[in-house]
Design a protein around this motif. Structure first.
Motif, PDB file in Angstrom:
ATOM      1  N   SER A   1    -111.899  13.433 -88.002  1.00 14.62           N
ATOM      2  CA  SER A   1    -111.266  12.976 -86.774  1.00 14.62           C
ATOM      3  C   SER A   1    -111.391  14.082 -85.724  1.00 14.62           C
ATOM      4  CB  SER A   1    -109.800  12.663 -87.037  1.00 14.62           C
ATOM      5  OG  SER A   1    -109.126  13.827 -87.411  1.00 14.62           O
ATOM      6  N   GLU A   2    -110.899  13.782 -84.547  1.00 15.61           N
ATOM      7  CA  GLU A   2    -111.094  14.726 -83.445  1.00 15.61           C
ATOM      8  C   GLU A   2    -110.438  16.076 -83.740  1.00 15.61           C
ATOM      9  OE1 GLU A   2    -113.228  15.679 -80.650  1.00 15.61           O
ATOM     10  OE2 GLU A   2    -113.243  13.545 -81.142  1.00 15.61           O
ATOM     11  N   GLU A   3    -109.196  16.024 -84.247  1.00 19.21           N
ATOM     12  CA  GLU A   3    -108.485  17.298 -84.513  1.00 19.21           C
ATOM     13  C   GLU A   3    -109.198  18.061 -85.621  1.00 19.21           C
ATOM     14  OE1 GLU A   3    -105.508  14.445 -85.654  1.00 19.21           O
ATOM     15  OE2 GLU A   3    -106.923  13.928 -84.078  1.00 19.21           O
ATOM     16  N   GLU A   4    -109.598  17.299 -86.621  1.00 13.19           N
ATOM     17  CA  GLU A   4    -110.261  17.953 -87.754  1.00 13.19           C
ATOM     18  C   GLU A   4    -111.538  18.646 -87.305  1.00 13.19           C
ATOM     19  OE1 GLU A   4    -109.104  15.356 -91.674  1.00 13.19           O
ATOM     20  OE2 GLU A   4    -110.464  14.503 -90.205  1.00 13.19           O
ATOM     21  N   ARG A   5    -112.219  17.982 -86.380  1.00 11.48           N
ATOM     22  CA  ARG A   5    -113.462  18.566 -85.902  1.00 11.48           C
ATOM     23  C   ARG A   5    -113.176  19.852 -85.127  1.00 11.48           C
ATOM     24  NH1 ARG A   5    -116.582  14.234 -83.094  1.00 11.48           N
ATOM     25  NH2 ARG A   5    -116.273  13.283 -85.120  1.00 11.48           N
ATOM     26  N   LEU A   6    -112.120  19.801 -84.347  1.00 12.45           N
ATOM     27  CA  LEU A   6    -111.736  21.007 -83.611  1.00 12.45           C
ATOM     28  C   LEU A   6    -111.390  22.136 -84.570  1.00 12.45           C
ATOM     29  CD1 LEU A   6    -109.638  19.934 -80.535  1.00 12.45           C
ATOM     30  CD2 LEU A   6    -111.646  21.397 -80.587  1.00 12.45           C
TER      31      LEU A   6
ATOM     32  N   LEU B   1    -121.017  19.247 -90.248  1.00 16.23           N
ATOM     33  CA  LEU B   1    -120.118  18.186 -89.794  1.00 16.23           C
ATOM     34  C   LEU B   1    -120.647  16.851 -90.303  1.00 16.23           C
ATOM     35  CD1 LEU B   1    -119.325  19.013 -86.090  1.00 16.23           C
ATOM     36  CD2 LEU B   1    -117.692  18.645 -87.888  1.00 16.23           C
ATOM     37  N   PRO B   2    -119.825  16.114 -91.021  1.00 13.08           N
ATOM     38  CA  PRO B   2    -120.303  14.790 -91.444  1.00 13.08           C
ATOM     39  C   PRO B   2    -120.624  13.940 -90.228  1.00 13.08           C
ATOM     40  CG  PRO B   2    -118.302  15.373 -92.601  1.00 13.08           C
ATOM     41  CD  PRO B   2    -118.504  16.408 -91.544  1.00 13.08           C
ATOM     42  N   GLN B   3    -121.718  13.218 -90.306  1.00 16.04           N
ATOM     43  CA  GLN B   3    -122.150  12.418 -89.172  1.00 16.04           C
ATOM     44  C   GLN B   3    -122.564  11.051 -89.659  1.00 16.04           C
ATOM     45  OE1 GLN B   3    -124.872  15.585 -87.812  1.00 16.04           O
ATOM     46  NE2 GLN B   3    -124.582  14.681 -85.817  1.00 16.04           N
ATOM     47  N   LYS B   4    -122.498  10.105 -88.773  1.00 20.42           N
ATOM     48  CA  LYS B   4    -122.900   8.758 -89.142  1.00 20.42           C
ATOM     49  C   LYS B   4    -124.019   8.320 -88.209  1.00 20.42           C
ATOM     50  CE  LYS B   4    -120.895   4.277 -90.198  1.00 20.42           C
ATOM     51  NZ  LYS B   4    -120.415   4.297 -91.562  1.00 20.42           N
ATOM     52  N   PHE B   5    -125.117   7.837 -88.805  1.00 20.08           N
ATOM     53  CA  PHE B   5    -126.231   7.328 -88.020  1.00 20.08           C
ATOM     54  C   PHE B   5    -126.379   5.849 -88.320  1.00 20.08           C
ATOM     55  CE2 PHE B   5    -127.096  11.795 -88.768  1.00 20.08           C
ATOM     56  CZ  PHE B   5    -127.313  12.230 -87.471  1.00 20.08           C
ATOM     57  N   PRO B   6    -126.619   5.072 -87.307  1.00 22.95           N
ATOM     58  CA  PRO B   6    -126.664   3.616 -87.549  1.00 22.95           C
ATOM     59  C   PRO B   6    -127.877   3.188 -88.359  1.00 22.95           C
ATOM     60  CG  PRO B   6    -127.185   4.126 -85.263  1.00 22.95           C
ATOM     61  CD  PRO B   6    -126.760   5.395 -85.889  1.00 22.95           C
TER      62      PRO B   6
END
Lengths: 572, 667
Positions: free
Chosen positions: B243-248, B263-268
């Protein structure tokens, strides 16, 4: 420098001394310590003298260059000292199985080096050798059908194979040009690669031998003829002689499949042998399952569109017995055309295709990988073009008790067990996941209760006190009433008020008692054990907490998506 | 010209073809120059520049100066390469045309000039000076080892390793013949191209499992790379994305502390996945780990945490002990510091900071009597002698002896009698304490004797027989900290001459004439008859708060403000037999039961913990200590919880008084 090379080649690593202070002469500064024995062992290595020769050679060469003695340079270069690492490999891996066990890093490194551009970072020969060896390895995996799991990660593609009972995992980068970092010492990597190529060469040789394949690999006659006929005009030079052609093939990308084609014929013999051995053993079921997985794509014909990762898909599909082809202009080695009516799956990675053939599925590449990991052909509906793909799960995660299991995994496991979701696909999984999901939460919560006594205690306190107070209040009220009556002066009307029967939850009481016993026992633990116990419990709690967090996140996400859907429906 | 002049015939061993042509060339130039000389005599076009390299004038239009100092200009010749070539092809006299460097003119040599014999400066005459004065090398006298070798066996000639030039220089006719022969016979083959591709073979063909020895038994194989989880997928389930906070938080963390290095990422779709920029980095780090990380076999403790919990007898089997809160004695308005139970077990007295002492009936929780005293009550103590009905109450610097006249009237009157039967001794004694008898109204209220101490009295405790009473006036500097009073004789004595630290509490031994004094860190045991120190117990804690002596007298428990309870076995050692850290906060009081093997401790965390503490008669068997119940009920006010605990003399009940102005009975 040469010591570092030696350490790498001979596999000498530092040791952590038992008494760091004693060894370090009283100081606690961080230093690395090698065993004296190891260093002495290094000195006895014959390759040391070879390194020395090489150093001298470099010195001479530099001198010759300095004096512009070109003929001298020529002569020196001709007599460049070389060395072999065969004996080191034999020494480090006394048995073949040892070598297989240590193959992970070797493969990853070779696959990485084989993707390097032939400029600068390392010798062209090394890159070519790496390419050759990795191709050989892939061919072996294909012909032995020993690939088990594939995972598309954001770093690259992980493959896991089971070779002679050993699981070997390696990662290959996606096919892009590398952005070479500056803070990486390529000399170290090159030294490792030197060792790994030697190791992988010998391993490949041995593996090819076990399958009675020719080493170095050659195409079998049939497919070779076919290929020749097809590509003679395009690759005129390569038809000069057999060996030249093969080497040229190995330098280009197509040969994986080309060779594969030929090996298929041989394949029939080897699995049958393996099958005989398997029958002797009692693990028929596992064997059956494995063989079913091995022939997962048997009879399917794939066609790769040009935007999909060709090498990976070709490798994977061939490893599970499928047939694969691609556009002739994409790469050599294609076996049939797009127009082939027998193609069953067309793998596309774009929103739509121009001309569609009716009798084939147009699917996204993830279907292939997910099917392999799921050990069954998944329903293709979720992988059609332009459809939002279901999450791609890691096949390497083995969930144990209390871990968080993503709902997709639950669904997959149900599929594996043979449970067919009765309702249309899109709805049933949702329900199914949610049920399992809520179960999961409950389960974890229970555990938490067990673990977090402190909190529970407090909770209990909170629960208990008001009840006590209530009782007291009631008693007091009763007393007040009685007193009032007494005050009224009339004879005390002895009245038996019906007492409330407290609903006694025996199971809960017993549980509580047990919990308290445990708590009291924990109070009596020794300090050391208490510390250990606390640590273990902390770890467990953290695990539960993480699982709960994931579950909560998922729930929030699902809720959000369902509300979105509803809104859309309403609007429409 | 100079060089030519000195040249003379030498006995040179061989003519190098290049040298020959050079000499020929120089001959040519020489003849040309002679001809020039002739011509100079006729035409006076002389170049006066002298014998200098003519290329110095390369960039100038002139080529020198004549005798009159005028410039001699270069002949205009604009022959380029092509003209030169055509000239060479077409001009039959091209070969005999030379250029005069001094004037830049082309001169065609006449037949005569061409035929001019060269001056034989390698003449047959022997000159006195050699061409070079260099002494001959040693190697020209001694045949080299290689030559010797060649002479011996020409077929094994290692021609591929020999320096080619030296070979040609020093090979004799004989050797050359031999080499030619060897080549003819096929003994010497031309250089083979080097093998660059590595050769592989079955390295493990002769694999002998028994030969695996030594180093390999000690070898620690490198751990494999961790396999990726769901979060590394290019298309992970949504819950694995940060989430945003976690990323920060991830961005702010030190790269080494991060749980995930990416950073975990999602690609379509797959084609959107880019190259991973740290791929080479990660491989490199793995390489570094492989050869730079110390390896160590670590034994993972794989313990079932349940096994760590000690097996104790079940509390159920150790009954009776108080389990539930049954009565609450309400009435005080401030924190109840102290309680005491009458020896009959029928009455309870409690003293509070609201300057009252209340007497309660134990079974009904009724307050029978409230006595106001002049200050906050520090300590109350019921006389343990069942035939005396007397309560000692300490407030401020006074200790009040009171007859509550509860229960048996006989006993109460007997007590009054006992006190009034005191006769003044003949001689007046100097006493540290003033004994005064209460009279009138105070007497009516139950006050009997008042002892005026010089300092604030913190604790009062009775001897088992009920005649002696000890008071504690904690003061670090004074020797007057503990006083022992004898009620029947109204005598007071100060047993200690020296101060051994701040006295926290004192206690009489229940049967023997011992006296326990607890200072901050030690418990001293004095023999009252011999008047000496018998034992000093080390409590291993910072500050003792309370102490209780087992009714058998061989065991002592000490509660301390650092939330420990120490159990001393006087027969074992002066160190605690067991230290219990059951409470979370400071212990305020501890108590033993008079008959049952129970002891209780009250703490600031609001709990009373009742433990089973069995002391065996057998000296070899150590006491068994099992916590049996945590009693809750008191609420915490002003960070204070339970202030005093006390057991019922006959029943397995425990009373506790707390800062919430209540006294509670647990049965």
């Amino acid at each position: 420098e040469s010591r570092r090379r030696l350490c790498i080649l001979k596999g000498i690593y530092p040791h952590e001394p038992k008494h760091k202070k004693k060894v370090n002469k009283g100081s606690t500064a961080p230093r690395t310590f090698y065993l004296l024995k190891d260093i002495r062992f290094l000195l006895h290595e014959p390759i040391v003298s070879k390194f020395r020769d090489y150093k001298i050679f470099i010195r001479k060469l530099r001198k010759a260059y300095g004096k512009a003695n070109w003929s001298g340079v020529e002569r020196l270069k001709e007599n460049k000292p070389s060395y072999k690492l065969d004996h080191i490999i034999k020494e480090r891996y006394p048995s073949f199985i040892d070598a297989l066990r240590d193959l992970d890093d070797a493969l990853s490194m070779c696959f990485l080096f084989s993707t390097f551009a032939r400029t600068g970072k390392c010798h062209v020969q090394t890159i070519q050798l790496c390419r050759r060896l990795s191709v050989e390895w892939m061919n072996y995996i294909i012909s032995s059908r020993s690939l088990r799991k594939v995972f598309l990660s954001i770093k690259g593609i992980y493959y896991q194979a089971e070779v002679l009972g050993q699981t070997v995992t390696w990662i290959t980068p996606y096919q892009f040009a590398h952005d070479h970092p500056t803070d990486v010492d390529y000399r170290v990597m090159a030294t490792f690669t030197e060792l790994y190529t030697t190791l992988l060469g010998f391993v490949n040789f041995r593996l090819y031998q076990t399958l009675n394949l020719v080493y170095p690999p050659k195409l079998d006659g049939q497919s070779e003829v076919g290929l020749k006929a097809e590509f003679e005009e395009d690759f005129a030079l390569e038809s000069e002689s057999y060996t030249e052609k093969l080497s040229a093939l190995s330098a280009s990308l197509a040969r994986v499949v080309a060779q594969v084609e030929e090996e298929e014929a041989e394949l029939d013999q080897f699995p049958s042998e393996a099958g005989e051995q398997g029958n002797l053993e009692a693990r028929e079921k596992v064997e059956l399952e494995q063989s079913r997985q091995r022939t997962l794509f048997e009879g399917l014909k794939f066609f790769l569109n040009r935007e999909v990762p060709r090498e990976s898909l070709a490798f994977v599909i061939r490893s599970f017995g499928g047939q694969v082809s691609w556009d002739k202009s994409l790469c050599i080695g294609s076996t049939y055309e797009v127009t082939d009516e027998t193609i069953t799956h067309h793998i596309v990675d774009r929103p739509s295709v121009g001309t569609q053939y009716i009798n084939r599925f147009y699917i996204q590449p993830q279907w292939v990988y997910d099917s392999i990991n799921g050990k069954l052909l998944l329903p293709v509906e979720e992988y059609f073009l332009g459809v939002t793909l279901p999450p791609h799960l890691s096949p390497f995660v083995e969930e144990s008790e209390g871990d968080y299991v993503p709902p997709e995994k639950v669904k997959l496991m149900a599929l594996q067990r043979g449970e067919q979701p009765g309702q249309p696909l899109l709805q049933s999984p949702c329900e199914c996941t949610r049920a399992s999901f809520s179960q999961d939460i409950i389960f974890t919560e229970n555990e938490e209760e067990d673990d977090e006594e402190e909190e529970e205690e407090e909770e209990e306190e909170v629960e208990d006190e008001p009840s006590d107070d209530e009782e007291e209040a009631e008693d007091e009220a009763n007393l007040a009433e009685m007193e009032e009556r007494r005050l009224k002066g009339k004879s005390l009307s002895v009245k038996v008020t019906p007492g409330k029967v407290k609903p006694e939850n025996r199971a809960r009481a017993a549980e509580e008692e047990k919990a308290e016993e445990k708590r009291l026992a924990i109070m009596m633990m020794k300090k050391k054990e208490k510390y250990l116990y606390d640590k273990i419990m902390f770890g467990k709690k953290r695990k539960v907490r993480e699982a709960n967090k994931l579950a909560a996140k998922r729930k929030a996400h699902d809720d959000a998506s369902t509300t979105d859907k509803k809104k859309k429906k309403k609007r429409s | 010209m100079v060089c030519c002049g000195t040249a003379s015939s030498r006995a040179l061993s061989c003519f190098h073809p290049a040298a020959l042509s050079e000499t020929l060339g120089s001959c040519g130039t020489q003849s040309e120059q002679e001809e020039d000389d002739e011509r100079r005599g006729l035409a006076d076009i002389r170049n006066t520049v002298g014998n200098i390299p003519m290329e110095w004038y390369k960039d100038y239009p002139h080529i020198g100066y004549d005798l009159e100092g005028k410039k001699i200009f270069k002949p205009i010749r604009n022959k380029d390469e092509l003209d030169e070539f055509l000239d060479k092809m077409e001009n039959p006299d091209y070969w005999r045309t030379v250029q005069n460097k001094m004037t830049g003119e082309d001169i065609r040599l006449s037949d005569e000039q061409v035929d001019l014999p060269a001056i034989d400066f390698f003449s047959s005459e022997v000159m006195i000076h050699p061409v070079t004065n260099r002494p001959r090398d040693k190697r020209s006298f001694i045949p080299s080892l290689i030559e010797k070798e060649k002479a011996r066996s020409p077929c094994s000639l290692p021609i591929f390793t020999v320096n080619h030039e030296t070979v040609t220089a020093s090979v004799s006719h004989h050797q050359v013949g031999k080499l030619v022969h060897a080549i003819k016979m096929g003994w010497i083959k031309p250089r083979r191209p080097k093998e660059t591709t590595p050769q592989y073979y079955d390295l493990w063909a002769k694999e002998d499992p028994n030969s695996i020895v030594g180093r390999h038994s000690m070898h620690v194989p490198a751990p494999k790379m961790r396999l990726p989880g769901h979060e590394e997928s290019y298309n992970p389930p949504p819950e694995y994305l940060l989430s945003e906070e976690e990323r920060l938080a991830w961005a702010q963390q030190d790269p080494e502390d991060r749980k995930l290095s990416y950073l975990p990422q999602k690609f379509p779709y797959l084609r959107a996945v880019p190259a991973y920029s740290r791929f080479i980095h990660e491989r490199f780090e793995r390489c570094l780990d492989l050869y730079l990380c110390p390896r160590q076999r670590k034994m993972r403790v794989n313990v079932n945490p349940e096994d760590l919990i000690p097996k104790l007898p079940k509390p159920k089997d150790l009954q009776p002990f108080p389990t539930t809160q049954s009565l609450v004695y309400r009435g005080h308005s401030s924190l109840v510091r102290t309680i005491s139970v009458s020896p009959s077990g029928q009455w309870l007295v409690s003293g509070s900071d609201d300057c009252t002492v209340r007497f309660w009936e134990v079974c009904t929780a009724r307050c029978l009597k409230t006595v106001e005293v002049g200050g906050a009550v520090k300590c109350v103590a019921w006389n343990p002698n069942p035939s005396i009905c007397l309560v000692a109450i300490s407030y401020d610097d006074k200790v009040l002896l009171m007859n509550p006249s509860l229960g048996d009237r006989l006993i109460s009157s007997a007590t009054d009698q006992l006190i009034s039967s005191y006769e003044e001794p003949e001689e007046e004694r100097e006493q540290p304490v003033q004994w005064s008898v209460s009279e009138g109204e105070e007497h009516e209220r139950g006050h009997r004797l008042v002892l005026n101490h010089p300092k604030v009295v913190k604790q009062v405790t009775w001897h088992g027989k009920g005649d002696y009473m000890a008071c504690v006036m904690p003061d670090n500097s004074s020797t007057l900290q503990v006083l022992i009073h004898q009620v029947s004789k109204r005598r007071t004595q100060n047993p200690f001459r020296k101060s051994k630290g701040l006295v926290q509490c004192v206690s009489f031994h229940p049967v023997r004439p011992y006296f326990f004094v607890a200072t901050q860190r030690y418990v001293r045991v004095y023999n009252l008859i011999k008047q000496e120190l018998t034992k000093k117990l080390m409590a291993n804690c910072k500050w003792i708060s309370s102490m209780a002596v087992h009714p058998a007298g061989d065991n002592v428990i000490c509660g301390s403000y650092d939330s420990r309870l120490a159990w001393f076995d006087l027969d074992l050692s002066t160190k605690p037999y067991k230290v219990l850290r059951h409470h979370k906060k400071a212990l305020r009081s501890v108590a033993y039961h008079r008959h049952y093997p129970l002891f209780a401790s009250g703490s600031d965390d609001g709990n009373v913990i009742v433990c089973h503490g069995m002391v065996y008669n057998d000296l070899l068997q150590n006491p068994l200590i099992v916590p049996v119940k945590v009693l809750k009920g008191h609420s915490i006010t002003h960070d204070l919880g339970v202030l005093d605990v006390s057991f019922h003399p006959t029943q397995p009940w425990v009373f506790s008084s707390g800062a919430d102005a209540t006294v509670r009975l647990f049965t």
